[in-house]
Design a protein around this motif. Structure first.
Motif, short mmCIF file in Angstrom:
data_model
loop_
_atom_site.label_atom_id
_atom_site.label_comp_id
_atom_site.label_asym_id
_atom_site.label_seq_id
_atom_site.Cartn_x
_atom_site.Cartn_y
_atom_site.Cartn_z
N GLU A 1 1.02 -1.22 0.12
CA GLU A 1 -0.19 0.02 -0.10
C GLU A 1 0.79 1.09 0.08
O GLU A 1 1.93 1.34 0.87
N ILE A 2 0.44 2.22 -0.85
CA ILE A 2 1.43 3.27 -0.88
C ILE A 2 0.87 4.41 -0.04
O ILE A 2 -0.28 4.91 -0.20
N VAL A 3 1.60 4.86 0.72
CA VAL A 3 1.57 6.05 1.82
C VAL A 3 2.44 6.89 1.65
O VAL A 3 3.45 6.86 2.09
N GLU A 4 2.10 7.93 0.98
CA GLU A 4 3.33 9.27 0.89
C GLU A 4 3.26 10.36 1.72
O GLU A 4 2.13 10.75 1.87
N HIS A 5 4.28 10.61 2.44
CA HIS A 5 4.39 12.02 3.30
C HIS A 5 5.57 12.54 3.11
O HIS A 5 6.46 12.04 2.48
#
Length: 118
Positions: free
Chosen positions: A18-22
């Motif tokens: 799952e891609i979670v960008e921050h």
């Protein structure tokens, strides 16, 4: 590996993700300001080296645990440890400070950096 190469690698090997960008974070106080989908899985990723700059280690520790490098050293038979420099991080894993991730080990083509998951 860049982002697209990493995603391709994961897909080729049937690894679900799952891609979670921050933005990059440098400490847990900054991490707490980010809304992440799985806070129970928050972790600290640290790139450390021994006092002779011969051995490097990537450590992933649960976010609520205090890191004790002396204890780690004693339990794993390493030399005295400290945080690796930004230059070492870039050279060894191709990463910038604040963006350390276990996926960075994909850039360790010589397989020299041990990974410790607490």
């Amino acid at each position: 590996m860049n982002k697209n190469e990493t995603l391709h690698y994961l897909e080729q090997h049937g690894i679900k993700y799952e891609i979670v960008e921050h933005q990059a974070v440098y400490n847990m106080a900054e991490m707490e300001q980010i809304e992440l989908p799985h806070p129970e899985a928050d972790a600290k990723n640290m790139f450390v080296r021994d006092d002779k700059k011969r051995n490097y280690y990537l450590l992933t520790i649960k976010s609520n645990k205090r890191v004790n490098l002396k204890q780690f050293r004693e339990e794993n038979g390493t030399r005295r440890l400290s945080f690796a420099s930004p230059q070492d991080l870039k050279e060894k894993l191709g990463l910038e400070p604040g963006s350390v991730t276990p996926l960075g080990l994909l850039n360790d083509s010589h397989h020299e950096i041990p990974f410790y998951l607490d």
